[in-house]
Scaffold this motif. Structure first.
Motif, PDB file in Angstrom:
ATOM      1  N   LEU A 155       1.230  -0.968   0.344  1.00 41.44           N
ATOM      2  CA  LEU A 155      -0.504  -0.092  -0.254  1.00 41.44           C
ATOM      3  C   LEU A 155       0.755   1.181   0.098  1.00 41.44           C
ATOM      4  CD1 LEU A 155      -2.716  -0.987   2.451  1.00 41.44           C
ATOM      5  CD2 LEU A 155      -2.797  -0.443   0.034  1.00 41.44           C
ATOM      6  N   THR A 156       1.530   1.363   1.072  1.00 42.94           N
ATOM      7  CA  THR A 156       3.086   2.292   0.368  1.00 42.94           C
ATOM      8  C   THR A 156       2.968   2.660  -0.483  1.00 42.94           C
ATOM      9  OG1 THR A 156       3.441   2.006   2.990  1.00 42.94           O
ATOM     10  CG2 THR A 156       5.239   3.171   2.132  1.00 42.94           C
ATOM     11  N   VAL A 157       3.815   1.465  -0.958  1.00 41.20           N
ATOM     12  CA  VAL A 157       4.526   1.748  -2.748  1.00 41.20           C
ATOM     13  C   VAL A 157       3.232   2.113  -3.676  1.00 41.20           C
ATOM     14  CG1 VAL A 157       5.695   0.335  -4.898  1.00 41.20           C
ATOM     15  CG2 VAL A 157       6.244  -0.102  -2.280  1.00 41.20           C
ATOM     16  N   LYS A 158       2.383   1.167  -3.674  1.00 40.20           N
ATOM     17  CA  LYS A 158       1.032   2.020  -3.674  1.00 40.20           C
ATOM     18  C   LYS A 158       0.931   3.322  -3.997  1.00 40.20           C
ATOM     19  CE  LYS A 158      -1.050  -1.985  -5.817  1.00 40.20           C
ATOM     20  NZ  LYS A 158      -2.154  -3.116  -5.475  1.00 40.20           N
ATOM     21  N   GLN A 159       0.809   3.836  -2.802  1.00 37.02           N
ATOM     22  CA  GLN A 159       0.752   5.494  -2.462  1.00 37.02           C
ATOM     23  C   GLN A 159       1.573   6.071  -3.616  1.00 37.02           C
ATOM     24  OE1 GLN A 159       0.208   5.229   1.610  1.00 37.02           O
ATOM     25  NE2 GLN A 159      -2.089   5.004   1.340  1.00 37.02           N
ATOM     26  N   GLU A 160       2.632   6.578  -3.115  1.00 35.60           N
ATOM     27  CA  GLU A 160       4.443   6.847  -3.560  1.00 35.60           C
ATOM     28  C   GLU A 160       3.892   6.934  -4.606  1.00 35.60           C
ATOM     29  OE1 GLU A 160       6.421   8.990  -2.144  1.00 35.60           O
ATOM     30  OE2 GLU A 160       5.294   8.436  -0.111  1.00 35.60           O
ATOM     31  N   TRP A 161       3.660   5.986  -5.992  1.00 31.03           N
ATOM     32  CA  TRP A 161       3.484   5.710  -7.194  1.00 31.03           C
ATOM     33  C   TRP A 161       1.988   6.699  -7.678  1.00 31.03           C
ATOM     34  CZ3 TRP A 161      -0.359   3.798 -10.899  1.00 31.03           C
ATOM     35  CH2 TRP A 161      -0.187   3.758 -11.390  1.00 31.03           C
ATOM     36  N   TYR A 162       0.831   6.930  -6.706  1.00 28.03           N
ATOM     37  CA  TYR A 162      -0.037   7.354  -7.361  1.00 28.03           C
ATOM     38  C   TYR A 162       0.983   9.306  -7.243  1.00 28.03           C
ATOM     39  CZ  TYR A 162      -4.707   9.444  -7.202  1.00 28.03           C
ATOM     40  OH  TYR A 162      -5.586   9.999  -7.712  1.00 28.03           O
ATOM     41  N   ARG A 201       3.747  10.072  -7.612  1.00 30.67           N
ATOM     42  CA  ARG A 201       3.969  10.982  -8.664  1.00 30.67           C
ATOM     43  C   ARG A 201       4.154  10.912 -10.131  1.00 30.67           C
ATOM     44  NH1 ARG A 201       9.789   7.122  -7.376  1.00 30.67           N
ATOM     45  NH2 ARG A 201      10.379   8.033  -5.274  1.00 30.67           N
ATOM     46  N   LYS A 202       2.954   9.811 -10.569  1.00 34.61           N
ATOM     47  CA  LYS A 202       1.705  10.014 -11.459  1.00 34.61           C
ATOM     48  C   LYS A 202       1.120  10.768 -11.623  1.00 34.61           C
ATOM     49  CE  LYS A 202      -0.872   7.125 -14.071  1.00 34.61           C
ATOM     50  NZ  LYS A 202      -2.481   5.702 -13.628  1.00 34.61           N
ATOM     51  N   MET A 203       0.149  11.203 -10.285  1.00 38.50           N
ATOM     52  CA  MET A 203       0.187  12.378  -9.700  1.00 38.50           C
ATOM     53  C   MET A 203       0.323  13.841 -10.859  1.00 38.50           C
ATOM     54  SD  MET A 203      -3.341  11.372 -10.413  1.00 38.50           S
ATOM     55  CE  MET A 203      -4.061  12.489 -10.317  1.00 38.50           C
ATOM     56  N   ALA A 204       1.991  14.126 -10.513  1.00 32.92           N
ATOM     57  CA  ALA A 204       2.701  14.782  -9.850  1.00 32.92           C
ATOM     58  C   ALA A 204       3.216  15.054 -11.368  1.00 32.92           C
ATOM     59  CB  ALA A 204       3.894  15.155  -8.840  1.00 32.92           C
ATOM     60  N   SER A 205       3.077  14.574 -12.243  1.00 32.62           N
ATOM     61  CA  SER A 205       3.725  14.295 -13.593  1.00 32.62           C
ATOM     62  C   SER A 205       2.561  14.928 -14.237  1.00 32.62           C
ATOM     63  CB  SER A 205       4.311  13.157 -13.984  1.00 32.62           C
ATOM     64  OG  SER A 205       4.182  11.650 -13.713  1.00 32.62           O
ATOM     65  N   ALA A 206       1.235  14.329 -14.006  1.00 31.87           N
ATOM     66  CA  ALA A 206       0.190  14.600 -15.239  1.00 31.87           C
ATOM     67  C   ALA A 206      -0.399  15.324 -15.835  1.00 31.87           C
ATOM     68  CB  ALA A 206      -0.995  13.729 -14.405  1.00 31.87           C
ATOM     69  N   PRO A 207      -0.199  16.293 -16.372  1.00 30.58           N
ATOM     70  CA  PRO A 207      -0.295  17.996 -17.254  1.00 30.58           C
ATOM     71  C   PRO A 207      -1.534  17.927 -17.181  1.00 30.58           C
ATOM     72  CG  PRO A 207      -0.644  16.284 -19.101  1.00 30.58           C
ATOM     73  CD  PRO A 207       0.084  15.500 -17.767  1.00 30.58           C
TER      74      PRO A 207
END
Length: 56
Positions: free
Chosen positions: A35-42, A44-50
């Motif tokens: 869960l921690t890894v998935k939160q971090e991935w999410y 990062r994904k949202m931060a790089s999303a236009p």
């Protein structure tokens, strides 16, 4: 389900075996780590999303 284990530092083989054994024997710890890894991935994904801009 398969996992890819990566280390942020160099580890001895005995350290890796110990960590893998701990995760294998404790499903709650594995779930918390996942869960921690998935939160971090999410994050990062949202931060790089236009962002979408509304044209007027």
């Amino acid at each position: 389900m398969s996992f890819c284990f990566t280390a942020s530092r160099l580890m001895k083989a005995s350290e890796v075996k110990k960590l893998c054994a701990e995760l294998r024997n404790d499903p709650a710890l594995l779930l918390a780590l996942e869960l921690t890894v998935k939160q971090e991935w999410y994050k990062r994904k949202m931060a790089s999303a236009p962002t979408l801009a509304i044209a007027q």
